[in-house]
Design an enzyme around this catalytic site. Sequence first.
Site, PDB file in Angstrom:
ATOM      1  N   SER A 134       0.787  -1.246  -0.097  1.00  0.00           N
ATOM      2  CA  SER A 134      -0.290   0.075   0.015  1.00  0.00           C
ATOM      3  C   SER A 134       0.875   1.421   0.077  1.00  0.00           C
ATOM      4  O   SER A 134       0.227   2.508   0.097  1.00  0.00           O
ATOM      5  CB  SER A 134      -0.892   0.028   1.067  1.00  0.00           C
ATOM      6  OG  SER A 134      -2.029  -0.879   0.995  1.00  0.00           O
ATOM      7  N   LYS A 137       0.217   3.819  -2.545  1.00  0.00           N
ATOM      8  CA  LYS A 137      -0.765   4.928  -2.565  1.00  0.00           C
ATOM      9  C   LYS A 137      -0.546   6.233  -2.249  1.00  0.00           C
ATOM     10  O   LYS A 137      -1.011   7.334  -2.585  1.00  0.00           O
ATOM     11  CB  LYS A 137      -1.712   4.515  -1.423  1.00  0.00           C
ATOM     12  CG  LYS A 137      -2.841   3.347  -1.822  1.00  0.00           C
ATOM     13  CD  LYS A 137      -3.464   2.689  -0.537  1.00  0.00           C
ATOM     14  CE  LYS A 137      -4.329   1.542  -0.838  1.00  0.00           C
ATOM     15  NZ  LYS A 137      -4.555   0.518   0.420  1.00  0.00           N
ATOM     16  N   SER A 191      -5.909   3.584   4.553  1.00  0.00           N
ATOM     17  CA  SER A 191      -5.456   2.860   3.448  1.00  0.00           C
ATOM     18  C   SER A 191      -6.358   2.044   2.808  1.00  0.00           C
ATOM     19  O   SER A 191      -6.513   1.007   2.531  1.00  0.00           O
ATOM     20  CB  SER A 191      -4.122   1.650   3.981  1.00  0.00           C
ATOM     21  OG  SER A 191      -3.357   1.328   2.920  1.00  0.00           O
TER      22      SER A 191
END
Length: 355
Positions: A134, A137, A191
Amino acid sequence: MTEQENRIRRRERTHRTPVQPPKKDNEMRSMKLVIFLLTLVVIALGAVSWIVFVKNKEINLTRQYDKSDPVFGIEKVSFNTSRASSFSEDLCVVTGKEDGSSLNLTAKAAASFHVESKEVDYAQNVFERMYPASITKVMTALVTLKNCDLDEMVTIGEECKDIEMGSSICMIEPGDMLTVEQLLYGLLLNSGNDAAMSLAVYVGGSVEGFVEMMNQEAAELGATGTHFANPHGLHDENHYTTAYDIYLMFQEALKYDVFQEIIGESEYYCVFIRDNDKYGIMWQSTNFYHINEATAPSDVVVVGGKTGTTDEAGCCLCLLAKDKYGDPHISIILGADTKETLYAEMNKLLSKINN
């Protein structure tokens, strides 16, 4: 001879036509003029050729880059010297001498960079390709911030459900209406993979279009070891990056105040529109430093960061922290076995920024 005859002869001599120079003399003069003009032309052409082929070559040798050509990654020009500043002028540069043993880290890659001095605090496998999970992101947020206003309203579509079951989500649903800023909170703080998909479709017109924008941005930043396949970081063999490339992306995102604000929060209460009514939901940070599940070393202040975890990527973390002098550092760990190991080894890395 009579006087009258003499007068007639004198009159004839007075009106006699002047003798013309021979025709050959005229031709010789014309020829000389032509030769003179041709000589001038040859001299002029020689001067031009010298400037173009010789002098220009010297210029190319001393100033190798065309300042107007974006291919060379030139960001700015120093006007007092008329020389271009290189792409790496505002970046930490790893020379290849990596300090990969002094901290005895078990993570697959680790790095720490002094943002202002451009010095490398620590580097371990910083150019090795890794799965970012993640931390992806960060790029999703960067592309969004570069292409949207924070108050733009987004209506969530079915794409929010097109993710793996059990993955991290914000619990938004098709038909919900949120601002871009709210979705960024859900993306970075909680997230949320559903927030990532929603922003991708809104900004890029499609997930594929947005991923292309992500890869284009990575190329422009010089992140040559990076390739994205999705906007959230769920595992894909063609989705990878490096610790150094994460530094490049994270530093660029930090130029946006709202990015720093979001990653520095511990929680966020989002109020948005669902079924024509207001609906509220609390999102909590996944960063253990912000939810009192990890404590930074003394004299180190953790400003904020982005986490990432998948089976293939392991536990990952990218942080902005300040040393005892208040100077900012970007610290990264990729591929730790567990979250406990991740934060223990990040503390080792953070301790080094005060040395």
